[in-house]
Design an enzyme around this catalytic site. Structure first.
Site, short mmCIF file in Angstrom:
data_model
loop_
_atom_site.label_atom_id
_atom_site.label_comp_id
_atom_site.label_asym_id
_atom_site.label_seq_id
_atom_site.Cartn_x
_atom_site.Cartn_y
_atom_site.Cartn_z
N HIS A 174 -8.26 6.69 0.73
CA HIS A 174 -9.06 5.48 0.94
C HIS A 174 -9.48 4.90 -0.41
O HIS A 174 -10.49 4.21 -0.50
CB HIS A 174 -10.33 5.74 1.76
CG HIS A 174 -10.12 6.23 3.16
ND1 HIS A 174 -10.84 7.28 3.69
CD2 HIS A 174 -9.28 5.82 4.13
CE1 HIS A 174 -10.45 7.48 4.93
NE2 HIS A 174 -9.50 6.60 5.23
N ARG B 226 0.86 -1.17 0.00
CA ARG B 226 0.00 0.00 0.00
C ARG B 226 0.91 1.23 0.00
O ARG B 226 1.82 1.35 0.83
CB ARG B 226 -0.86 0.00 1.26
CG ARG B 226 -1.80 1.17 1.30
CD ARG B 226 -1.80 1.83 2.63
NE ARG B 226 -2.69 2.97 2.63
CZ ARG B 226 -2.70 3.88 3.58
NH1 ARG B 226 -1.88 3.76 4.60
NH2 ARG B 226 -3.51 4.90 3.53
#
Ligand code: ADP
Length: 397
Positions: free
Chosen positions: A180, A91
């Site tokens: 997000h 990520r």
């Protein structure tokens, strides 16, 4: 086919090893206090008890090494050797304007992640350290960078540009990115599949309501707008972040309190949101709701304001999409708090949205919670950013 997913924070590292044949998690864990006294790793082989190792981890390199050691440990491990890991998905917070998609890491990609340090000063350096540590500890594996910002790269100029001199976009990439993104993409995609919506035209709103909170609108899986901006500070009221404010407030507080811009931004990030609105009571929504139920006025106003802004965004997104097929709730508050979901949904009866109170009486389970005759589907859809990163990694292999 096993994929390791790494999510490195400034002093932490979360990991999951996922078998992509059935998308089942084999093991997961967390390294905490990296670079601080008292570093520890909590590891869990799925189906067994968690166990912890206390061991110095001066940098992410030692943390990554420990993760590989524990994954092959004869008692707590789940694989015999790192050969059984086929690729690693990372990520990465900020991809700037350079990355519109996930990408296999090479030297150029690492350079570009570095160029984005200014945009993600807390996360991007840690994300890069995680990648470099994997290259060092398990050389030859494919590393894939999955950015939090790529979902927002689907927006058109009218949605992503700020109305400030255009040169700042050209020179510095100042625009709305949204965060997000992995969660918004995953949840909207699952909603389309589950509700059998038209994959090309489905209008979906995702409310990612955790301590950090954001909301997105997408048509056919392509983001048309999202609430977070250049940084995660913009948009909804959050646990400790203010969300939208008049930017002049910053100068006003600087002058009145003799503070620097950095100090005020720190207040807007860490001491505002429901923590600030409740006069310092708590940044945890459970505490605020409990206090509200005991008659605390500041807690009630904090909760009302939080919901007011969410409703305003949903209404705006329905307007720009000229309708909505599904509204999804995810993350800590979205998955667990029936009160918040109910009050939000009650504002949209005018478009034929009907929540089923019995179905809404649930926590953390994937389920449709709207009534069978509701014109808009409402879904409680637990997010799974790790699985989404693993799927992206697999796609690029
Ligand atoms: P983040 O990943 O941004 O830290 P999470 O998605 O883990 O956030 O969500 C954390 C938030 O969820 C906390 O503020 C917590 O109060 C809230 N939360 C968890 N369970 C409940 C619940 N039952 N009711 C209300 N809020 C809850």
């Amino acid at each position: 086919m096993n994929i390791l997913v790494l999510n490195c924070g400034s002093s932490s590292l979360k990991y999951q090893l996922i078998n992509m044949d059935d998308e089942k998690v084999l093991a997961k864990g967390l390294c905490e206090r990296i670079g601080i006294n008292g570093s520890l790793l909590t590891h869990q082989k799925i189906g067994e008890e968690k166990f912890t190792i206390k061991q110095p981890m001066p940098t992410h390199n030692e943390a990554v090494k420990l993760v590989f050691d524990v994954l092959v440990d004869k008692d707590h491990g789940v694989i015999k050797s790192s050969d059984e890991i086929d690729a690693i998905g990372h990520r990465v917070l900020h991809g700037g304007t350079k990355f519109t998609e996930s990408i296999v890491v090479d030297e150029k990609v690492k350079e570009t992640i570095k160029e984005c340090f200014d945009l993600g000063p807390l996360h991007n350096p840690a994300n890069l350290m995680g990648i470099v540590a994997c290259e060092k500890n398990v050389p030859g594996k494919k590393n894939v960078a999955v950015f939090d910002t790529t979902f927002g790269m689907g927006m058109e100029e009218k949605a992503f540009l700020y109305a400030i001199p255009y040169e700042y976009y050209e020179k510095y990439g100042i625009r709305r990115y949204g965060f997000h993104g992995t969660s918004h993409k995953y949840v909207s995609g699952e909603a389309i599949k589950f509700s059998k919506l038209d994959p090309k035209n489905a209008k979906v709103i995702v409310c990612h309501l955790g301590n950090g909170a954001s909301i997105s609108a997408s048509i056919g899986g392509r983001c048309v707008d999202t609430s977070m901006g250049l940084t995660p500070l913009e948009g909804l009221i959050m646990g400790t972040r203010s969300g939208d404010i008049d930017p002049s407030i910053i100068q006003y507080i600087c002058n009145k309190e003799n503070k620097s811009v950095d100090e005020v931004l720190n207040i807007l990030n860490k001491k505002s949101g429901i923590l600030g609105l409740s006069n310092g009571l708590s940044s945890d929504f459970r505490d605020i709701e409990n206090a509200m139920n005991e008659g605390n006025h500041r807690a009630k106003v904090a909760m009302d304001a939080y919901i007011h802004v969410i409703v305003k965004y949903i209404g705006g997104y329905i307007a720009i999409m000229n309708g909505v097929d599904a509204i999804c709730f995810t993350a800590g508050v979205g998955e667990n708090d029936k009160y918040t979901r109910k009050v939000i949904c009650d504002n949209f009866t005018y478009i034929g949205l009907k929540l089923d109170d019995k179905l809404n009486d649930i926590r953390g389970e994937f389920r449709e919670i709207s009534a069978s005759d509701s014109k808009v589907k409402v879904l409680l859809l637990p997010t799974n950013e790790e699985l989404a990163i693993a799927r992206e990694t697999l796609r690029l292999m």
